[in-house]
Design an enzyme around this catalytic site. Structure first.
Site, PDB file in Angstrom:
ATOM      1  N   ARG A 274       0.874  -1.049  -0.155  1.00  0.00           N
ATOM      2  CA  ARG A 274       0.054   0.069   0.206  1.00  0.00           C
ATOM      3  C   ARG A 274       0.957   1.156   0.113  1.00  0.00           C
ATOM      4  NH1 ARG A 274      -5.206   1.449   3.431  1.00  0.00           N
ATOM      5  NH2 ARG A 274      -6.175   0.295   2.075  1.00  0.00           N
TER       6      ARG A 274
ATOM      7  N   ASP B   5     -17.311   7.099  -1.567  1.00  0.00           N
ATOM      8  CA  ASP B   5     -16.032   7.086  -0.780  1.00  0.00           C
ATOM      9  C   ASP B   5     -15.891   8.588   0.029  1.00  0.00           C
ATOM     10  OD1 ASP B   5     -13.732   6.351   0.180  1.00  0.00           O
ATOM     11  OD2 ASP B   5     -12.458   6.349  -1.578  1.00  0.00           O
TER      12      ASP B   5
ATOM     13  N   CYS C 294     -16.469   1.725   0.928  1.00  0.00           N
ATOM     14  CA  CYS C 294     -15.309   0.796   1.171  1.00  0.00           C
ATOM     15  C   CYS C 294     -14.756   0.977   2.711  1.00  0.00           C
ATOM     16  CB  CYS C 294     -13.913   1.050   0.508  1.00  0.00           C
ATOM     17  SG  CYS C 294     -13.503   2.669   0.337  1.00  0.00           S
TER      18      CYS C 294
END
Ligand code: CP
Ligand code: NVA
Length: 295
Positions: A102, A214, A253
């Site tokens: 990430r 989001d 998410c």
């Protein structure tokens, strides 16, 4: 190398294979069946940004499969700072079987994957979040059946999540309606017969089977006030949901900001499947890990 970098870089059949594998792995876990095909496999996880779901689902996932996670957290492991990305890729390849990363820059991910001798999985960059979208598609299928020819409405910021939805719409043949302010349109090319862009969120959600959004300020974004100003009319509320199919579902998410991009009434309401979605990160992660290692 069977890297999992972006949904548009993986064949449609392979994506379907990963989804099927996730369904199988999930049913095994629910039935209490022990399934450890990856005994002693080592997974390195590099985090330049914070994480709850990605960190825990990968760590629990590799443990359940019989392997072992090793977490490298910022600031010990900022890619390319302490040493070249080439050296990090070559060294980790001597220790581990798989790398999940990430990071801020998508270029860093691509460079790591280029030099790594083991598969690399994208656990989110500024440009995309493919593992999340695979979990979202799995969740969609569980609640609504095949995604093909269904309508997905993306509302808000044209960010990394929106980009991965764009990749998926091209590969898996569903209709993607994107509603963003002009200034926050996705920066990747989304010209495609399956994809439409609207300024008006009400138009985008018309007949949608899934409404999803989001955070307005992603990790690394600095222009908080500007984004809030541009996005305030893109909040997903009851009124907007009422323009979608009456049995439409809502996804996010997470992490979410109630009363910003979505009202509490919607995210905590009957149409929301956000915790099924979060759970499915575990099952899809395991499928992606197995897919990467079996090639
Ligand atoms: N959705 C998601 O990727 O969550 P984390 O940032 O907590 O990993
Ligand atoms: N767009 C968000 C997703 C978080 C999972 C971010 O990049 O911060």
């Amino acid at each position: 190398m069977p890297d999992f970098l972006d949904i548009d870089k993986i064949e449609r059949e392979e994506l379907l294979e990963i989804l099927d594998l996730a369904v199988d792995i999930k049913s095994k876990l629910k039935a209490g069946e022990v399934y450890k095909p990856l005994q002693d496999k080592q997974l390195a996880m590099i985090f330049e940004k914070p994480s709850t779901r990605t960190r825990v689902s990968f760590e629990v996932g590799i443990n359940q499969l019989g392997g072992n996670p090793i977490v490298l957290n910022n600031p010990d492991s900022k890619l390319g700072e302490r040493e070249s990305i080439y050296d990090t890729a070559k060294v980790l390849s001597r220790y581990v079987d798989l790398i999940m990363v990430r990071c801020f820059s998508h270029k860093s991910l691509l460079e790591l994957a280029k030099y790594s001798d083991v598969p690399v999985i994208n656990g989110l960059t500024d440009a995309s979040h493919p593992c999340q979208i695979m979990a979202d598609i799995l969740t969609f299928i569980e609640h609504k059946g095949a995604i093909e020819n269904k309508t997905i409405a993306w509302i808000g910021d044209g960010n990394n999540m929106a980009n991965s939805w764009i990749h998926a719409a091209k590969q898996l043949n569903f209709k993607l309606n994107i509603a963003t302010p002009e200034e926050l349109k996705p920066t990747i090319n989304f010209e495609h017969e399956n994809i439409s862009w609207y300024k008006d969120p009400k138009k985008a959600v018309k007949n949608a089977d899934l409404v999803t959004t989001d955070t307005w300020v992603s990790m690394g974004d600095k222009d908080y006030d500007r984004r809030h100003g541009l996005l305030k009319s893109y909040q997903v509320d009851k009124n907007l949901m009422s323009c979608a199919h009456k049995d439409a579902i809502f996804m996010h998410c997470l992490p979410a900001h109630r009363e910003e991009e979505v009202t509490a009434e919607v995210i905590d309401g009957r149409q929301s499947v956000v915790f099924d979605e979060a759970e499915n990160r575990l099952h899809i992660q395991k499928a992606i890990i197995i897919w990467s290692l079996k090639k």
